[in-house]
Scaffold this motif. Structure first.
Motif, short mmCIF file in Angstrom:
data_model
loop_
_atom_site.label_atom_id
_atom_site.label_comp_id
_atom_site.label_asym_id
_atom_site.label_seq_id
_atom_site.Cartn_x
_atom_site.Cartn_y
_atom_site.Cartn_z
N LEU A 154 -7.24 -1.79 -5.16
CA LEU A 154 -8.09 -0.92 -5.98
C LEU A 154 -9.54 -1.09 -5.57
O LEU A 154 -10.29 -0.11 -5.44
N LEU A 155 -9.97 -2.34 -5.34
CA LEU A 155 -11.35 -2.61 -4.94
C LEU A 155 -11.65 -1.97 -3.58
O LEU A 155 -12.71 -1.37 -3.39
N MET A 156 -10.73 -2.07 -2.64
CA MET A 156 -10.92 -1.46 -1.32
C MET A 156 -11.12 0.05 -1.46
O MET A 156 -12.04 0.62 -0.85
N LEU A 157 -10.31 0.69 -2.27
CA LEU A 157 -10.41 2.13 -2.43
C LEU A 157 -11.73 2.52 -3.10
O LEU A 157 -12.38 3.49 -2.70
N ASP B 103 -12.49 -9.97 -0.42
CA ASP B 103 -12.21 -10.11 1.01
C ASP B 103 -10.76 -9.79 1.39
O ASP B 103 -10.36 -10.00 2.53
N ARG B 104 -9.99 -9.28 0.45
CA ARG B 104 -8.58 -9.00 0.75
C ARG B 104 -8.47 -7.89 1.79
O ARG B 104 -9.03 -6.81 1.64
N LEU B 105 -7.74 -8.18 2.84
CA LEU B 105 -7.59 -7.24 3.96
C LEU B 105 -6.42 -6.30 3.69
O LEU B 105 -5.42 -6.68 3.09
N ASN B 106 -6.55 -5.07 4.19
CA ASN B 106 -5.42 -4.15 4.10
C ASN B 106 -4.47 -4.42 5.26
O ASN B 106 -4.68 -5.34 6.05
N ASP B 107 -3.42 -3.61 5.37
CA ASP B 107 -2.41 -3.85 6.40
C ASP B 107 -2.93 -3.65 7.83
O ASP B 107 -2.29 -4.08 8.78
N ARG B 108 -4.09 -3.02 7.97
CA ARG B 108 -4.69 -2.83 9.29
C ARG B 108 -5.73 -3.91 9.59
O ARG B 108 -6.43 -3.84 10.59
N GLY B 109 -5.84 -4.90 8.69
CA GLY B 109 -6.78 -6.00 8.90
C GLY B 109 -8.21 -5.66 8.55
O GLY B 109 -9.13 -6.36 8.98
N GLN B 110 -8.42 -4.61 7.78
CA GLN B 110 -9.77 -4.18 7.42
C GLN B 110 -10.17 -4.76 6.06
O GLN B 110 -9.36 -4.81 5.14
N PRO C 283 -12.82 -4.72 2.60
CA PRO C 283 -13.61 -3.74 1.83
C PRO C 283 -15.04 -3.62 2.35
O PRO C 283 -15.57 -2.50 2.43
N LEU C 284 -15.64 -4.74 2.74
CA LEU C 284 -17.02 -4.71 3.22
C LEU C 284 -17.13 -3.92 4.53
O LEU C 284 -18.01 -3.07 4.68
N ALA C 285 -16.22 -4.15 5.46
CA ALA C 285 -16.25 -3.40 6.72
C ALA C 285 -16.04 -1.91 6.46
O ALA C 285 -16.69 -1.07 7.10
#
Length: 119
Positions: A44-47, A68-75, A77-79
């Motif tokens: 939710l935070l990434m989105l 800092d939780r990465l998505n399945d592509r290794g990205q 939220p900050l990036a």
């Protein structure tokens, strides 16, 4: 999985993408996992971060979301926020202690690639 549960999860992702902070937080406080992920591993935070919602990003972090939780592509939220040029979100995530070197590419590398200043 129950169709109603799937529909509820989709609604949560939409609320995060659209920056409906109060509604989203009401669900989190009622038991929706703060680090709920979609099929691509986006929290939710990434989105919220990727779609430029600094207030939603900060509110989720205040309730325990992993900045800092990465998505399945290794990205991270900050990036993602750096890539999108979401300066308010970048500032919020940095204030929350987000790691400039998490993920691939890192926020630091993304900023360099796009000539963006991280403050």
């Amino acid at each position: 999985m129950d169709e109603q549960l799937i529909d509820l999860a989709h609604q949560m992702f939409d609320l995060a993408r659209e920056g409906h902070t109060e509604r989203l937080l009401a669900y989190v406080e009622a038991g929706v996992p703060v680090d709920l992920t979609d099929a691509a591993g986006n929290t939710l935070l990434m989105l919220a971060a990727y779609h430029g919602h600094a207030a939603t990003t900060s509110a989720l972090a205040a309730r325990g979301a992993d900045v800092d939780r990465l998505n399945d592509r290794g990205q991270s939220p900050l990036a993602g926020a750096v890539f999108k040029g979401e300066d308010d979100v970048v500032a919020a995530l940095l204030a929350l202690g987000a790691d400039l070197d998490a993920g691939s590419p890192t926020a630091r590398a993304t900023a360099e690639m796009f000539g963006r200043d991280l403050g």
